[in-house]
Design a protein around this motif. Sequence first.
Motif, PDB file in Angstrom:
ATOM      1  N   GLU A 125      55.811  47.139  55.677  1.00 56.09           N
ATOM      2  CA  GLU A 125      54.501  47.152  56.163  1.00 56.09           C
ATOM      3  C   GLU A 125      53.580  48.421  55.996  1.00 56.09           C
ATOM      4  OE1 GLU A 125      55.352  47.266  60.640  1.00 56.09           O
ATOM      5  OE2 GLU A 125      56.613  45.550  60.335  1.00 56.09           O
ATOM      6  N   SER A 126      54.233  49.481  55.669  1.00 55.67           N
ATOM      7  CA  SER A 126      53.612  50.606  55.099  1.00 55.67           C
ATOM      8  C   SER A 126      52.794  50.229  53.701  1.00 55.67           C
ATOM      9  CB  SER A 126      54.198  51.978  55.043  1.00 55.67           C
ATOM     10  OG  SER A 126      55.223  51.765  54.195  1.00 55.67           O
ATOM     11  N   GLY A 127      53.636  49.374  52.950  1.00 57.58           N
ATOM     12  CA  GLY A 127      53.024  49.038  51.532  1.00 57.58           C
ATOM     13  C   GLY A 127      52.004  48.194  51.793  1.00 57.58           C
ATOM     14  N   LEU A 128      52.002  47.391  52.987  1.00 53.97           N
ATOM     15  CA  LEU A 128      50.723  46.362  53.339  1.00 53.97           C
ATOM     16  C   LEU A 128      49.548  47.327  53.767  1.00 53.97           C
ATOM     17  CD1 LEU A 128      49.916  43.499  53.473  1.00 53.97           C
ATOM     18  CD2 LEU A 128      50.878  43.176  55.544  1.00 53.97           C
ATOM     19  N   ASN A 129      49.865  48.243  54.592  1.00 55.51           N
ATOM     20  CA  ASN A 129      48.825  49.106  55.021  1.00 55.51           C
ATOM     21  C   ASN A 129      48.002  49.674  53.822  1.00 55.51           C
ATOM     22  OD1 ASN A 129      47.294  50.957  56.520  1.00 55.51           O
ATOM     23  ND2 ASN A 129      49.082  52.029  57.437  1.00 55.51           N
ATOM     24  N   TYR A 130      48.943  50.304  52.966  1.00 52.75           N
ATOM     25  CA  TYR A 130      48.171  50.726  51.726  1.00 52.75           C
ATOM     26  C   TYR A 130      47.204  49.823  51.024  1.00 52.75           C
ATOM     27  CZ  TYR A 130      47.498  53.037  47.131  1.00 52.75           C
ATOM     28  OH  TYR A 130      47.060  53.602  45.962  1.00 52.75           O
ATOM     29  N   ILE A 131      47.788  48.531  50.917  1.00 50.77           N
ATOM     30  CA  ILE A 131      46.974  47.367  50.047  1.00 50.77           C
ATOM     31  C   ILE A 131      45.770  46.994  50.676  1.00 50.77           C
ATOM     32  CG2 ILE A 131      47.206  45.123  49.407  1.00 50.77           C
ATOM     33  CD1 ILE A 131      50.182  45.546  48.545  1.00 50.77           C
ATOM     34  N   VAL A 132      45.816  47.074  52.206  1.00 49.63           N
ATOM     35  CA  VAL A 132      44.653  46.562  53.049  1.00 49.63           C
ATOM     36  C   VAL A 132      43.597  47.613  52.748  1.00 49.63           C
ATOM     37  CG1 VAL A 132      43.899  46.186  55.273  1.00 49.63           C
ATOM     38  CG2 VAL A 132      45.876  45.100  54.696  1.00 49.63           C
ATOM     39  N   THR A 133      43.923  48.976  53.021  1.00 46.01           N
ATOM     40  CA  THR A 133      43.166  50.130  52.736  1.00 46.01           C
ATOM     41  C   THR A 133      42.548  50.035  51.448  1.00 46.01           C
ATOM     42  OG1 THR A 133      44.411  51.417  54.360  1.00 46.01           O
ATOM     43  CG2 THR A 133      42.919  52.708  53.044  1.00 46.01           C
ATOM     44  N   LEU A 134      43.092  49.881  50.329  1.00 45.67           N
ATOM     45  CA  LEU A 134      42.953  49.876  49.086  1.00 45.67           C
ATOM     46  C   LEU A 134      41.970  48.915  48.805  1.00 45.67           C
ATOM     47  CD1 LEU A 134      42.794  51.169  46.139  1.00 45.67           C
ATOM     48  CD2 LEU A 134      44.788  49.718  45.765  1.00 45.67           C
ATOM     49  N   PHE A 135      42.409  47.796  49.181  1.00 41.17           N
ATOM     50  CA  PHE A 135      41.479  46.321  48.850  1.00 41.17           C
ATOM     51  C   PHE A 135      40.084  46.573  49.447  1.00 41.17           C
ATOM     52  CE2 PHE A 135      44.610  45.089  46.163  1.00 41.17           C
ATOM     53  CZ  PHE A 135      44.336  43.840  45.526  1.00 41.17           C
ATOM     54  N   LEU A 136      40.002  47.049  50.837  1.00 37.75           N
ATOM     55  CA  LEU A 136      38.771  47.150  51.564  1.00 37.75           C
ATOM     56  C   LEU A 136      37.912  48.220  50.721  1.00 37.75           C
ATOM     57  CD1 LEU A 136      37.296  46.518  53.914  1.00 37.75           C
ATOM     58  CD2 LEU A 136      38.010  48.416  55.058  1.00 37.75           C
ATOM     59  N   GLY A 137      38.510  48.996  50.398  1.00 38.11           N
ATOM     60  CA  GLY A 137      37.495  49.965  49.628  1.00 38.11           C
ATOM     61  C   GLY A 137      37.055  49.590  48.199  1.00 38.11           C
ATOM     62  N   CYS A 138      38.073  48.906  47.721  1.00 37.68           N
ATOM     63  CA  CYS A 138      37.652  47.996  46.343  1.00 37.68           C
ATOM     64  C   CYS A 138      36.614  47.241  46.541  1.00 37.68           C
ATOM     65  CB  CYS A 138      38.884  47.462  45.778  1.00 37.68           C
ATOM     66  SG  CYS A 138      39.970  48.472  45.074  1.00 37.68           S
ATOM     67  N   PHE A 139      36.597  46.457  47.749  1.00 32.82           N
ATOM     68  CA  PHE A 139      35.529  45.560  47.823  1.00 32.82           C
ATOM     69  C   PHE A 139      34.167  46.234  48.100  1.00 32.82           C
ATOM     70  CE2 PHE A 139      33.118  42.591  50.846  1.00 32.82           C
ATOM     71  CZ  PHE A 139      33.340  41.621  50.046  1.00 32.82           C
ATOM     72  N   ILE A 140      34.211  47.281  48.995  1.00 31.37           N
ATOM     73  CA  ILE A 140      32.948  48.063  49.276  1.00 31.37           C
ATOM     74  C   ILE A 140      32.242  48.692  48.206  1.00 31.37           C
ATOM     75  CG2 ILE A 140      31.872  49.666  50.775  1.00 31.37           C
ATOM     76  CD1 ILE A 140      32.565  47.075  52.296  1.00 31.37           C
ATOM     77  N   VAL A 141      33.009  49.480  47.432  1.00 32.36           N
ATOM     78  CA  VAL A 141      32.791  50.088  46.109  1.00 32.36           C
ATOM     79  C   VAL A 141      32.329  49.025  45.051  1.00 32.36           C
ATOM     80  CG1 VAL A 141      33.574  51.638  44.155  1.00 32.36           C
ATOM     81  CG2 VAL A 141      34.095  52.002  46.733  1.00 32.36           C
ATOM     82  N   GLY A 142      33.103  48.019  45.070  1.00 35.34           N
ATOM     83  CA  GLY A 142      32.642  46.895  44.049  1.00 35.34           C
ATOM     84  C   GLY A 142      30.938  46.311  44.239  1.00 35.34           C
ATOM     85  N   ILE A 143      30.947  46.068  45.588  1.00 38.27           N
ATOM     86  CA  ILE A 143      29.632  45.287  46.072  1.00 38.27           C
ATOM     87  C   ILE A 143      28.672  46.676  45.663  1.00 38.27           C
ATOM     88  CG2 ILE A 143      28.090  44.988  47.795  1.00 38.27           C
ATOM     89  CD1 ILE A 143      30.552  43.392  48.996  1.00 38.27           C
ATOM     90  N   PHE A 144      28.962  47.804  45.995  1.00 39.06           N
ATOM     91  CA  PHE A 144      27.820  48.924  45.629  1.00 39.06           C
ATOM     92  C   PHE A 144      27.609  49.198  44.056  1.00 39.06           C
ATOM     93  CE2 PHE A 144      26.991  53.208  44.811  1.00 39.06           C
ATOM     94  CZ  PHE A 144      25.803  53.405  45.624  1.00 39.06           C
ATOM     95  N   CYS A 145      28.703  49.011  43.394  1.00 36.67           N
ATOM     96  CA  CYS A 145      28.797  49.187  41.811  1.00 36.67           C
ATOM     97  C   CYS A 145      27.953  48.005  41.245  1.00 36.67           C
ATOM     98  CB  CYS A 145      30.101  49.579  41.319  1.00 36.67           C
ATOM     99  SG  CYS A 145      30.620  51.014  41.938  1.00 36.67           S
ATOM    100  N   SER A 146      28.311  46.814  41.768  1.00 34.23           N
ATOM    101  CA  SER A 146      27.668  45.518  41.204  1.00 34.23           C
ATOM    102  C   SER A 146      26.360  45.611  41.306  1.00 34.23           C
ATOM    103  CB  SER A 146      28.330  44.268  41.613  1.00 34.23           C
ATOM    104  OG  SER A 146      28.141  44.017  42.940  1.00 34.23           O
ATOM    105  N   PHE A 147      25.863  46.101  42.541  1.00 32.50           N
ATOM    106  CA  PHE A 147      24.322  46.106  42.699  1.00 32.50           C
ATOM    107  C   PHE A 147      23.464  46.976  41.757  1.00 32.50           C
ATOM    108  CE2 PHE A 147      24.998  44.183  46.994  1.00 32.50           C
ATOM    109  CZ  PHE A 147      23.702  43.053  46.851  1.00 32.50           C
ATOM    110  N   ILE A 148      24.207  48.219  41.590  1.00 34.31           N
ATOM    111  CA  ILE A 148      23.602  49.055  40.623  1.00 34.31           C
ATOM    112  C   ILE A 148      23.510  48.605  39.192  1.00 34.31           C
ATOM    113  CG2 ILE A 148      24.115  51.484  39.787  1.00 34.31           C
ATOM    114  CD1 ILE A 148      25.099  52.432  42.492  1.00 34.31           C
ATOM    115  N   SER A 149      24.766  48.150  38.914  1.00 38.62           N
ATOM    116  CA  SER A 149      24.899  47.744  37.527  1.00 38.62           C
ATOM    117  C   SER A 149      24.011  46.381  37.256  1.00 38.62           C
ATOM    118  CB  SER A 149      26.489  47.318  37.152  1.00 38.62           C
ATOM    119  OG  SER A 149      26.703  46.178  37.937  1.00 38.62           O
ATOM    120  N   TYR A 150      23.665  45.587  38.106  1.00 37.59           N
ATOM    121  CA  TYR A 150      22.732  44.706  38.195  1.00 37.59           C
ATOM    122  C   TYR A 150      21.420  45.192  37.855  1.00 37.59           C
ATOM    123  CZ  TYR A 150      19.623  40.642  39.036  1.00 37.59           C
ATOM    124  OH  TYR A 150      18.656  39.843  38.809  1.00 37.59           O
TER     125      TYR A 150
END
Length: 170
Positions: A125-150
């Motif tokens: 469960e704590s590993g799942l907590n880490y994964i959810v936190t990481l992937f949410l951050g990846c999604f938000i940072v990925g959207i931001f970086c993809s707009f800038i790179s576009y």
Amino acid sequence: MVMEEDRFTILPLCRLRKHYRYLYLRFRRLRVTPHFMARGLACGVFAGCFPLFGLQTVIGVLLAIICRGNKFAAAIGTWISNPLTYIPIFTLNYKVGEFLLLGFKDKILPINFQQGWQSWSMLIESGLNYIVTLFLGCFIVGIFCSFISYFLGLKLFFDWKKTCKIANQK
């Protein structure tokens, strides 16, 4: 007179140089719009922000197909994450996810890292907590970086097309 050993080292280098020159000229003569190239680059950068090593290029190319972007630019865009940038990118992604889940972290997965793990289920469960936190951050940072790179890619590809037209007129 070229010695036998020199011939075996020089010929492959000449062939390799010709091959790269051919690819470069072929790339310059592409009849694609800058928007097409920039969409592909943005898809690749978005996929490169996720910690799915080995799948980033595949995901970037699939996203480029869906978004009608250049597949080659998408593959290059995934190079945003490489062995030199893994740790800073994923640390930033985790911190962004942690910031976004600040008030909701206990409601999503109520595990505290300071508790210590009493069983395998708590560890999972704590590993799942880490994964959810990481992937949410990846999604938000990925959207931001993809707009800038576009938009940066759009400017770069417009300038590149302009210089190719000037070079072809000479």
